[in-house]
Design a protein around this motif. Structure first.
Motif, PDB file in Angstrom:
ATOM      1  N   GLN A   1     -60.591   0.568 -22.063  1.00  0.00           N
ATOM      2  CA  GLN A   1     -59.325   1.016 -22.633  1.00  0.00           C
ATOM      3  C   GLN A   1     -58.223   0.805 -21.604  1.00  0.00           C
ATOM      4  O   GLN A   1     -58.354   1.182 -20.445  1.00  0.00           O
TER       5      GLN A   1
ATOM      6  N   THR B   1     -52.747   3.663 -25.639  1.00  0.00           N
ATOM      7  CA  THR B   1     -54.033   3.141 -25.185  1.00  0.00           C
ATOM      8  C   THR B   1     -54.626   2.218 -26.240  1.00  0.00           C
ATOM      9  O   THR B   1     -54.567   2.515 -27.429  1.00  0.00           O
TER      10      THR B   1
ATOM     11  N   GLU C   1     -51.531  12.582 -29.294  1.00  0.00           N
ATOM     12  CA  GLU C   1     -52.039  11.486 -28.478  1.00  0.00           C
ATOM     13  C   GLU C   1     -52.977  10.623 -29.308  1.00  0.00           C
ATOM     14  O   GLU C   1     -53.747  11.124 -30.123  1.00  0.00           O
TER      15      GLU C   1
ATOM     16  N   GLY D   1     -55.043   6.409 -29.289  1.00  0.00           N
ATOM     17  CA  GLY D   1     -55.331   5.197 -28.538  1.00  0.00           C
ATOM     18  C   GLY D   1     -55.517   4.012 -29.446  1.00  0.00           C
ATOM     19  O   GLY D   1     -54.580   3.336 -29.833  1.00  0.00           O
TER      20      GLY D   1
ATOM     21  N   CYS E   1     -61.912   5.052 -29.474  1.00  0.00           N
ATOM     22  CA  CYS E   1     -61.644   5.608 -28.144  1.00  0.00           C
ATOM     23  C   CYS E   1     -61.636   7.133 -28.078  1.00  0.00           C
ATOM     24  O   CYS E   1     -61.648   7.692 -26.989  1.00  0.00           O
TER      25      CYS E   1
ATOM     26  N   SER F   1     -59.323   9.182 -28.392  1.00  0.00           N
ATOM     27  CA  SER F   1     -58.131   9.759 -27.777  1.00  0.00           C
ATOM     28  C   SER F   1     -57.438  10.761 -28.692  1.00  0.00           C
ATOM     29  O   SER F   1     -56.753  11.667 -28.221  1.00  0.00           O
TER      30      SER F   1
END
Length: 371
Positions: A68, A79, A320, A322, A328, A330
């Protein structure tokens, strides 16, 4: 040593120690892993190859895995997942080829703005799409478009190891002009007579297909090929495919075509796939009702059937995230109550206080999420 670091982390609260160290030098870190871009090469239209020098925490990668990369764009950290194209190992350099997708925020940013000296966030290599140990005697590698990256890493790894078995690399591209690392493919074909490299350009007319009859690979659409993947093509390029391990990454249409054949031949255990596109299960219109309560922010919105990440963003929130495709993790948040549907599998779940991935979860009726 770790106890000392933990103590320093406590003293520097509310920010971690690395936030202060990066003010001295962006690659000076204790825990966070970063990488400095040392070379930028734009050899083909619409893509850029980056060479990165990671910080000391880098442990290397296995061919086929992904990392990543995090960049800050307009003050927001984003990301995305990319697969190294260099061979397996603990090389202190990572090579990434990034295709600038039309709606790709990070890929467009890297394509237009990446430069030597830029520092990006980096995670350890991850993923189960990887070459096994020991190496299979026969290997079939199939890719399309930007899906070339993990498969090319496998090819380069086998070449670096002087793999003695049979290897076929079949790649589909829009045109020769957008095919990255062609010189590398040429060199591999020249050095390894047991490797066959097959390139296909389905969008080109057959009579204009062959651009170099002296090339050491089989290039473009063959007389009996329509340029697309099917059973006849599979038997042409790898008649021994039933005895091989097959690795495929590319557009959904290519993935589906390969998977259909292997399922029909009962060879699913020999097929390994990597998907960097999100294939969504159909959303039932009856599910798009009720209210989504983003409990930590005190914001509520009418459920419109989209993913929770998209609905949160539409409500003015900035959770947040990604990869936006469930890879990922995230964008994980806690579902306090209600039911959500996994957009990849179609499965529903309503257990309270469970972590879910916002990008691949859609609310079914009233839902409360801790955002």
């Amino acid at each position: 040593m770790m106890d000392l670091i933990d103590l320093v982390q406590t003293l520097t609260s509310p920010h971690p120690l690395d936030r202060y160290l990066e003010l001295v030098r962006p690659t000076l870190t204790v825990r966070d892993m970063r990488a400095e871009i040392t070379n930028v090469h734009r050899s083909t239209p619409g893509s850029v190859t980056l060479t990165l020098r990671p910080t000391r925490q880098w442990k290397g990668h296995v061919a086929g895995q992904f990392v990543q990369i995090g960049v800050v764009i307009d003050g927001v950290r984003h990301t995305r997942c990319y697969s190294p194209v260099n061979p397996s190992g603990r090389d202190r350099r990572i090579q990434l080829t990034v295709k600038a997708h039309p709606d790709g925020l990070v890929s467009q940013y890297l394509y237009h703005h990446a430069a030597p000296g830029m520092v990006v966030d980096l995670t350890p290599a991850d993923g189960v799409f990887r070459l096994p140990e020991p190496r299979p005697e026969r290997v079939l590698l199939i890719s399309g478009g930007s899906g070339i990256t993990p498969v090319l890493s496998m090819l380069r790894t086998l070449a670096a190891e002087d793999h003695a078995g049979e290897v076929v690399f079949l790649h589909y591209a829009k045109s020769p002009a957008v095919l990255p690392h062609r010189a590398e493919l040429d060199a591999i074909a020249q050095r390894h007579p047991n490797f066959r490299i097959e390139l296909r350009y389905p969008h080109r007319a057959p009579d204009t297909a062959r651009v170099d009859p002296d090339a050491p690979w089989v290039d473009l659409n063959q007389p009996k090929s329509n340029g697309y993947f099917d059973y006849d093509e599979l038997e042409r390029v790898a008649p021994w495919f039933a005895d091989a391990q097959t690795y495929v990454c590319g557009p959904q249409s290519l993935m589906d075509a390969v998977r259909t054949i292997y399922q029909a031949e009962q060879l699913e255990d020999r097929l390994h796939t990597e998907e960097f596109t999100l294939s969504l299960a159909p959303v039932d219109a009856a599910d798009a009702q009720g209210t989504v309560n983003f409990s930590a922010s005190g914001v509520s919105a009418q459920n419109n059937g989209a993913s929770l990440l998209e609905q949160a963003e539409s409500a003015g929130l900035s959770p947040e995230y990604g990869c936006r495709m469930g890879i990922c993790f995230s964008c994980t948040a806690v579902r306090r109550s209600g039911c959500t549907r996994n957009l990849r599998t179609g499965e529903t779940d309503s257990d309270p206080d469970q972590p879910i991935q916002l990008c691949i979860s859609a609310p079914v009726g009233d839902v409360a999420v801790d955002i």
